[in-house]
Design a protein around this motif. Structure first.
Motif, short mmCIF file in Angstrom:
data_model
loop_
_atom_site.label_atom_id
_atom_site.label_comp_id
_atom_site.label_asym_id
_atom_site.label_seq_id
_atom_site.Cartn_x
_atom_site.Cartn_y
_atom_site.Cartn_z
N ARG A 5 0.83 -1.21 0.00
CA ARG A 5 0.00 0.00 0.00
C ARG A 5 0.86 1.26 0.00
N ALA A 6 1.86 1.30 0.89
CA ALA A 6 2.72 2.48 0.98
C ALA A 6 3.46 2.73 -0.33
N LEU A 7 3.98 1.67 -0.92
CA LEU A 7 4.69 1.82 -2.19
C LEU A 7 3.73 2.27 -3.29
N GLY A 8 2.53 1.72 -3.31
CA GLY A 8 1.53 2.13 -4.30
C GLY A 8 1.18 3.61 -4.18
N LEU A 9 0.99 4.08 -2.95
CA LEU A 9 0.67 5.50 -2.74
C LEU A 9 1.82 6.40 -3.17
N LEU A 10 3.05 5.98 -2.88
CA LEU A 10 4.22 6.76 -3.29
C LEU A 10 4.30 6.84 -4.81
N LEU A 11 4.13 5.72 -5.48
CA LEU A 11 4.19 5.70 -6.94
C LEU A 11 3.06 6.53 -7.55
N LEU A 12 1.90 6.52 -6.93
CA LEU A 12 0.78 7.33 -7.42
C LEU A 12 1.12 8.81 -7.34
N ARG A 13 1.74 9.23 -6.25
CA ARG A 13 2.14 10.64 -6.10
C ARG A 13 3.19 11.04 -7.12
N GLN A 14 3.93 10.06 -7.63
CA GLN A 14 4.95 10.32 -8.64
C GLN A 14 4.40 10.18 -10.06
N ASP A 15 3.08 10.10 -10.19
CA ASP A 15 2.40 9.94 -11.48
C ASP A 15 2.84 8.68 -12.23
N ARG A 16 3.08 7.63 -11.48
CA ARG A 16 3.44 6.33 -12.06
C ARG A 16 2.27 5.37 -11.81
N ALA A 17 1.15 5.68 -12.49
CA ALA A 17 -0.12 5.00 -12.21
C ALA A 17 -0.06 3.50 -12.48
N ASP A 18 0.61 3.09 -13.54
CA ASP A 18 0.64 1.66 -13.86
C ASP A 18 1.27 0.85 -12.73
N GLU A 19 2.43 1.30 -12.27
CA GLU A 19 3.11 0.61 -11.17
C GLU A 19 2.31 0.72 -9.88
N ALA A 20 1.76 1.91 -9.63
CA ALA A 20 0.99 2.14 -8.40
C ALA A 20 -0.20 1.19 -8.34
N CYS A 21 -0.90 1.04 -9.44
CA CYS A 21 -2.08 0.16 -9.47
C CYS A 21 -1.69 -1.27 -9.15
N GLU A 22 -0.57 -1.73 -9.68
CA GLU A 22 -0.15 -3.10 -9.41
C GLU A 22 0.09 -3.32 -7.92
N TRP A 23 0.80 -2.39 -7.28
CA TRP A 23 1.08 -2.53 -5.85
C TRP A 23 -0.19 -2.41 -5.01
N LEU A 24 -1.06 -1.48 -5.40
CA LEU A 24 -2.31 -1.31 -4.64
C LEU A 24 -3.23 -2.51 -4.82
N LYS A 25 -3.21 -3.14 -5.97
CA LYS A 25 -4.00 -4.37 -6.16
C LYS A 25 -3.46 -5.49 -5.27
N ARG A 26 -2.14 -5.57 -5.12
CA ARG A 26 -1.55 -6.56 -4.21
C ARG A 26 -2.01 -6.31 -2.79
N TRP A 27 -2.00 -5.03 -2.39
CA TRP A 27 -2.45 -4.68 -1.05
C TRP A 27 -3.91 -5.09 -0.85
N ARG A 28 -4.77 -4.77 -1.83
CA ARG A 28 -6.20 -5.08 -1.70
C ARG A 28 -6.42 -6.59 -1.59
N ALA A 29 -5.66 -7.36 -2.36
CA ALA A 29 -5.82 -8.82 -2.31
C ALA A 29 -5.43 -9.37 -0.94
N ALA A 30 -4.44 -8.75 -0.30
CA ALA A 30 -3.94 -9.24 0.99
C ALA A 30 -4.74 -8.68 2.17
N ALA A 31 -5.41 -7.56 1.98
CA ALA A 31 -6.11 -6.90 3.09
C ALA A 31 -7.41 -7.64 3.41
#
Length: 191
Positions: A5-31
């Motif tokens: 989640r933290a990495l996804g949020l950081l990547l999102l703030r850096q306008d790296r949506a593709d990478e951010a979405c992948e990390w946030l999807k991992r977080w959602r699957a584990a949460a």
């Protein structure tokens, strides 16, 4: 989980949506029970990727997980991007019932109302947005665009266009709208 989640949020703030979405999807699957802010971040990623329908679903899940003015405002904005202005206006009214001074919701609601033909309501909502938050660049931009498109008040359109550019000098849309307002103002003085 939280690392993803933290990495996804950081990547999102850096306008790296593709990478951010992948990390946030991992977080959602584990949460076990994803929270509203994480689900909103997924919605923001999807929106940046141009996946409007999926963004609506993510923002709807966020609003269900933690109903707040901000969550409903995000949902309303995503409904606008998905070309569903009537639904957006309704959701944004609910957002404003919870948070009456939320400039982003006021701005989006003004845009939605203009799309469905309620020009009076649109103008009131857009004007209220810049009254409650004079530093809201998108509010100034949208109000300037509205005034240019629906009134003969070119001077006010230029004023709000200039404010938008001053507040967000790197936003290309703001520069474009200001240029169009200036062009209209010049045409009106030549007439």
């Amino acid at each position: 989980g939280e690392y993803a989640r933290a990495l996804g949020l950081l990547l999102l703030r850096q306008d790296r949506a593709d990478e951010a979405c992948e990390w946030l999807k991992r977080w959602r699957a584990a949460a076990e029970s994803p929270d509203a802010s994480g689900l909103s971040a997924i919605g923001a990623c999807l929106q940046q990727q141009g996946r409007a329908a999926e963004a609506v679903d993510a923002f709807a899940a966020a609003a269900k997980a933690g109903p707040s003015g901000a969550a409903l405002s995000n949902l309303g904005a995503s409904l606008l991007e998905a070309h569903r202005p009537r639904e957006a206006a309704e959701v944004l009214a609910r957002a404003l019932a919870l948070s009456p001074s939320l400039a982003a919701a006021l701005t989006s609601r003004g845009y939605a109302l203009a799309e469905v033909g309620d020009l009076r309501g649109a103008r009131e909502s857009l004007q209220r947005a810049v009254e409650v938050d004079p530093s809201h660049a998108t509010g100034h931009n949208n109000l300037g665009h509205f005034l240019r498109a629906h009134t003969a008040d070119a001077a006010a359109a230029v004023h709000h266009g200039r404010e938008a550019v001053r507040l967000a000098p790197n936003a290309a849309a703001h520069h474009f709208n200001l240029a169009e307002s200036l062009r209209l103002a010049l045409q009106m003085t030549d007439a």
